[in-house]
Scaffold this active site. Structure first.
Site, mmCIF file in Angstrom:
data_model
loop_
_atom_site.group_PDB
_atom_site.id
_atom_site.type_symbol
_atom_site.label_atom_id
_atom_site.label_comp_id
_atom_site.label_asym_id
_atom_site.label_seq_id
_atom_site.Cartn_x
_atom_site.Cartn_y
_atom_site.Cartn_z
ATOM 1 N N LYS A 44 37.657 34.790 43.118
ATOM 2 C CA LYS A 44 36.577 35.742 42.836
ATOM 3 C C LYS A 44 35.408 35.011 42.175
ATOM 4 O O LYS A 44 34.251 35.202 42.544
ATOM 5 C CB LYS A 44 37.079 36.876 41.922
ATOM 6 N N GLN A 91 41.763 42.114 35.855
ATOM 7 C CA GLN A 91 42.767 41.778 36.875
ATOM 8 C C GLN A 91 44.103 42.453 36.551
ATOM 9 O O GLN A 91 44.627 42.319 35.452
ATOM 10 C CB GLN A 91 42.928 40.239 36.933
ATOM 11 N N ASP A 106 35.515 47.833 40.351
ATOM 12 C CA ASP A 106 36.785 48.065 41.057
ATOM 13 C C ASP A 106 36.921 49.529 41.485
ATOM 14 O O ASP A 106 37.774 49.857 42.301
ATOM 15 C CB ASP A 106 37.961 47.730 40.120
#
Ligand code: NAP
Length: 292
Positions: free
Chosen positions: A53, A97, A120
């Site tokens: 990422k 994460q 997200d």
């Protein structure tokens, strides 16, 4: 024989488009979008995801701020970090994460993220907005699947869509996005009766289960577009491990109209959509998009 939907190539093109738009934002407003990624613990798969990422963000001109914390970091410290990132004007998107260590309440951690920076799309505010059809940050993996589907099929209106899996991060938001495009949506799960018969109805089948090679060729409606979200590591030849999806690719491809491979299908789209969401978040925070 079904066509292969090349998610890797699609994602590369999307990243190029994003890089162009990031560049334009820099020259017009003197601002580079910023993405903060928080990793708690040393899960090897999560470390790889976070590294990828960060690298792909930098390659598109997005600033990457990585925060790596020890496994035993107290939850309060993670919440404080998120509050600092919420207040940091250089940071437009925040991603924590998953999975988090078991001593943390993942819901509480995710709900601490400012919904405007929730790239997200897991914050209940964004989940709610998506569900009522308002402008919202859509979760990256389902968003990537939708981009592949609309690129392949154009208008999805009236198509029968079956999703196998009802998780908050894939199955449920996928259902919302397909419904928004006027599909007739069925969400199957572990209690579904006669799953093969349910799958056979699908013009669009999305597999998000986490069971290697589960969905067989004789579960597929001929010509269906089949999206494999599953990522499963299995033992291959010579003791080496390899990645497979939830579809039994060898039996599904001959029946399907089109199919995403694993690897190289949905996986690369997820990170590209994270960068897409970061750019959208930056524009919104700069008031270049309508307020919500
Ligand atoms: P999850 O939270 O474990 O959810 C799995 C879903 O599958 C559940 O709804 C479960 O039903 C259902 N299920 C399990 N066994 C089943 C069976 N035998 N028949 C029918 N349904 C069954 O998983 P997830 O987070 O959604 O992830 C799914 C897969 O996608 C995993 O392989 C994951 O690694 C992968 N993934 C990939 C990406 C990417 O970027 N490509 C992103 C996210 C996830 P119940 O609800 O009834 O238990």
């Amino acid at each position: 024989m079904g066509d292969i939907i090349d998610g890797k190539a699609f994602a590369a093109t999307l990243r190029q488009t994003i890089a162009g738009e990031v560049n334009a934002l820099k020259s017009e407003r003197g601002v580079s979008p910023g993405l903060a990624v928080v990793l708690v613990g040393d899960d090897p798969a999560s470390q790889v995801y976070v590294r990828n990422k960060g690298r792909q963000a930098r390659e598109t001109g997005i600033q990457s701020f990585e925060h790596r914390l020890d496994m035993d970091t107290p939850e309060a410290q993670v919440l404080d970090l998120i509050r600092d990132l919420n207040a940091d004007p250089r940071v437009n998107g925040i991603l924590v994460q998953l999975p988090l260590p078991s001593h943390m309440d993942a819901e509480k951690v995710l709900q601490t993220i400012d919904p405007l920076k929730d790239v997200d799309g897991f914050h209940p505010v964004n989940v709610g907005r998506l569900t009522v059809g308002a402008d919202a940050m859509a979760p990256c993996t389902p968003l990537g699947c939708m981009m592949l589907l609309t690129d392949r099929l154009g208008d999805l209106s009236g198509l029968e869509a079956v999703i196998v899996g009802r998780s908050n991060i894939v199955g449920k938001p996928m259902a919302t996005l397909l419904l928004r495009e006027n599909c007739t949506v069925t969400v199957a799960h572990s209690r579904t009766r006669d799953l093969p018969a349910v799958c056979r109805r699908a013009d669009i089948l999305v597999a998000a289960v986490g069971r290697p090679n589960m969905i067989q060729g004789d579960w597929i409606k001929p010509g269906a577009t089949v999206i494999d979200v599953g990522i499963n590591r299995i033992e291959g030849e010579g003791g080496k491990t390899r990645l497979v999806g939830d579809l039994d690719f060898a039996s599904v491809q001959p029946v399907a109209g089109a199919i995403t491979p694993v690897p190289g299908g949905v996986g690369p789209m997820t990170i590209a959509c994270l960068l897409h969401n970061t750019l959208i978040a930056a524009r919104r925070q700069l008031a270049m998009l309508p307020p919500r």
